[in-house]
Each structure stands twice: as C-alpha cells, then as structure tokens.
Design a protein around this motif. Structure first.
Motif, mmCIF file in Angstrom:
data_model
loop_
_atom_site.group_PDB
_atom_site.id
_atom_site.type_symbol
_atom_site.label_atom_id
_atom_site.label_comp_id
_atom_site.label_asym_id
_atom_site.label_seq_id
_atom_site.Cartn_x
_atom_site.Cartn_y
_atom_site.Cartn_z
ATOM 1 N N TYR A 12 41.161 44.761 38.827
ATOM 2 C CA TYR A 12 40.301 45.947 38.746
ATOM 3 C C TYR A 12 40.051 46.362 37.299
ATOM 4 O O TYR A 12 40.854 46.066 36.414
ATOM 5 N N ASN B 32 41.920 38.160 50.995
ATOM 6 C CA ASN B 32 42.579 39.348 50.446
ATOM 7 C C ASN B 32 43.896 38.993 49.802
ATOM 8 O O ASN B 32 44.571 38.074 50.272
ATOM 9 N N SER C 84 36.952 46.572 41.986
ATOM 10 C CA SER C 84 37.389 45.219 41.649
ATOM 11 C C SER C 84 36.436 44.650 40.602
ATOM 12 O O SER C 84 35.259 45.030 40.531
ATOM 13 N N ASN D 58 46.577 44.209 50.388
ATOM 14 C CA ASN D 58 45.409 44.781 51.069
ATOM 15 C C ASN D 58 45.411 44.420 52.555
ATOM 16 O O ASN D 58 45.093 45.248 53.407
HETATM 17 C C1 LMR Z 1 37.617 44.168 48.399
HETATM 18 O O1 LMR Z 1 36.528 44.740 48.545
HETATM 19 O O2 LMR Z 1 38.022 43.253 49.111
HETATM 20 C C2 LMR Z 1 38.523 44.634 47.289
HETATM 21 O O3 LMR Z 1 37.771 44.743 46.135
HETATM 22 C C3 LMR Z 1 39.177 45.940 47.641
HETATM 23 C C4 LMR Z 1 40.066 46.435 46.532
HETATM 24 O O4 LMR Z 1 39.682 47.370 45.842
HETATM 25 O O5 LMR Z 1 41.153 45.864 46.384
#
Ligand code: LMR
Length: 339
Positions: free
Chosen positions: A246, A219, A100, A223
C-alpha cells in the motif's frame, strides 16, 4: 490468532449524496477544525497488517498531541470503498487513504502496477529496497501530479489463489471467473492463465464469491481470513505469485492546511507506524494461515517447482505489456533497484 469481524460490514455513505449536500450548503465542503480530526478510510479489516498499522498511527498521534489531533479510522469499506474513495479524498470528504499500490494505475500512475506484477519479487525485503530507494521515493513524489501527498509504503504480503478447486497449473484456471482489484495488469495476469478477470471492489468480493458471481480470487491470507472468504472457498493454493502492498496518501490541500508542528507530529507518527507495520505483516499472514488450518473449512495446497514454473511461464506476457506501457527504461530501473 486474528479475530474475525464481529458484525456484517456496515453500510457505506453515498458519495453522490454527499456531493449534493455540499452543493446545497447543507454540509461544509471544508470542515471547521477546532480540535483537528483526521479522517482515514480503508477497505480491509482492523486485524490485518494495514488495519493494525493505521490503528498504531492513530494511537501515536493522539498520545503525542495529548488529544489535540484525533484520527477517525473507517475500516472495511465502512465509509468509502474502492470505487469512490479517491473521489472522496479529492472532495475533502476524507483526509487520508491507504490504497493498494496497484490501484494507483487507474488514476494515472501505471508504474505503480509494477508492484503487482506476477513473479517479480521474491521477498518483502526486496520490496523495501525498492520502496525506500530513489525509485520508490520518486514514485511517491510523482503522486503530486494528482494533488496527492505520498506519505509512505506499507506491506501486506504475498498473494495466493483461491477457488472451489486447487489452482496449481495454468490448466486449472481455464474458464474460471476470478475477481481482481482495479488493475489492468492483474486482469491480464488472470487472462494469461486462461481465466476471466472480473473487476470488483474489495468490499463486494466475499458476497460475489458466496453467490457464485465469481469462482475465485487472489489475496494475502490476512485478507482471505478476515473477510471470511474461507467460508465460501473450499480451496486455497499457496502460489505466492505476487505482492500486495500500500501507499498512504493525503490530499495536498488537507496536508498544507495542517499547522506545521502538527504536520510534523502526524508525519513522524505515520512513519513510525508504517515501519512497525512492516515488521508485523509477515507474522499476521502466518497467524492467519494457522487460524485457517485450524478452522478446517478450506483445503490448503502447495505448488511444486515445476508447477510454479509453469505458472510463471504462462504470465510472462504480462511483464511485456507493462513494459510497453511504462517504458523499457523504467523497467530497467526497477530491475536495477531489485539488485
Ligand atoms: C484488494 O482489493 O484485493 C486489496 O487491494 C485490498 C486491500 O486493501 O488489501
């Protein structure tokens, strides 16, 4: 409807163990490449915007190279997690990652944490504007300082708050232990709301929620759903307070080691897969919300304009902190890029 992961998360390899084997000569630090294999590690499930875009990347590369280039994807923190993936990349134990944007702060790029600022972006269209414009491209190039090649941006979507109670106003957060990803800005956001931030890797989050180590987290719904957090959180409040996206990166030495024609093929396939991923992210999150409603495990709350405004006011100081860290000029540029 997004599918749930079929089995518990697999055990990860120990990086220390791997380092020891490399030093002892038991495994080569640089793998021989008869048929080229690209190893790509990430921390979320396959059935998420990131998981799906990276699988598309794999399919395009393997098809266009007629199998001469293979992409091995290790999803769900199955090879490395947040704590060790960057080190694994620097050691050549994996070739590509897609962390991310906020997680680049900890390796010397605090400006990436601007993407995680609460209440800055209204839509992913605005984010695309920043990422694809001069500022976003300069940020990707700057990753070269850490011997990384920034290959492109990918959306997940807007984050919402979960716990075992509704989280509509700053008063609701008082005293809660909220899991955060490794970002000083997101930790400060939780503090500003009156909660205690707990920095945990993504792969540990569901268990920490289940065992009461933390009370809640934030989130995008894709996720939340694919990690089955709905089984351990009774309430999800649709705050849409911040963005999660990301950057896909490779190690500079790996990237330079690719024969030019294959590098172009891989790069083109990735660009195409990321562009496609950015078209499906919103839908994946909407589908996850529908699935969550159907599951009926978690109460879903909305916030009205006054509640959202109170949340926004409560976290204003977070913007000032980042501005002090990265400079007013940088923030002015971001605001200009937002239009
Ligand atoms: C998180 O750590 O909450 C996010 O970065 C996970 C992700 O890669 O979506």
């Amino acid at each position: 409807m997004p599918a749930l992961p079929a089995s518990p998360l697999p055990r990860r390899h120990g990086l220390r163990e791997l380092g020891a084997l490399v030093l002892a000569g038991a495994v080569p630090a640089v793998r021989s490449r008869t048929a080229l294999t690209i190893r790509l590690s990430h921390v979320v499930a396959h059935q998420t915007p990131k998981g799906l875009a990276l699988q598309r990347f794999k399919a395009l590369v393997e098809e266009r190279s007629a199998g001469a280039v293979q992409v091995e994807i290790y999803a769900n923190s199955s090879l490395y997690g947040d704590g060790d993936e960057m080190q694994a990349l620097q050691m050549g134990a994996v070739d590509m990652l897609a962390p991310s944007l906020s997680k680049f702060g900890r390796i010397g790029f605090p400006e990436f944490e601007a993407f995680g600022l609460p209440f800055v972006f209204d839509s992913t269209a605005q984010i695309r504007q920043v990422c694809e414009g001069a500022l976003g491209q300069r940020m990707l190039s700057a990753l070269g300082r850490q011997r990384l090649v920034g290959l492109g941006y990918l959306d997940n979507g807007f984050k919402h708050m979960s716990a075992n109670k509704p989280l509509r106003t700053p008063q609701d957060y008082a005293g809660l232990r909220m899991r955060v990803q490794d970002s000083r800005i997101i930790a400060q956001q939780m503090r500003a709301l009156g909660a205690q931030p707990v920095n945990l890797s993504f792969g540990e989050t569901r268990r920490a929620l289940a065992t009461g180590v933390v009370d809640g987290t934030e989130n995008p719904i894709s996720n939340f759903w694919t990690q089955r957090m709905h089984e351990v959180q009774t309430d999800l409040t649709l705050t849409a307070h911040g963005y999660l996206g990301y950057a896909v990166v490779a190690h500079r030495d790996f990237w330079a080691s690719l024969p030019a024609a294959q590098r172009t093929l891989v790069h083109d396939a990735l660009r195409e897969a990321l562009a496609w991923g950015n078209t499906i992210a919103e839908r994946e999150n909407a589908d996850a919300l529908s699935a969550l409603r159907l599951a009926g495990t978690t109460r879903i709350h909305t916030v009205d304009a006054a509640q959202r405004d109170a949340l926004r006011q409560a976290v204003r100081s977070v913007h000032e902190t980042l501005e002090q860290r990265i400079g007013a000029r940088w923030m002015r540029e971001l605001r200009a890029a937002l239009g």
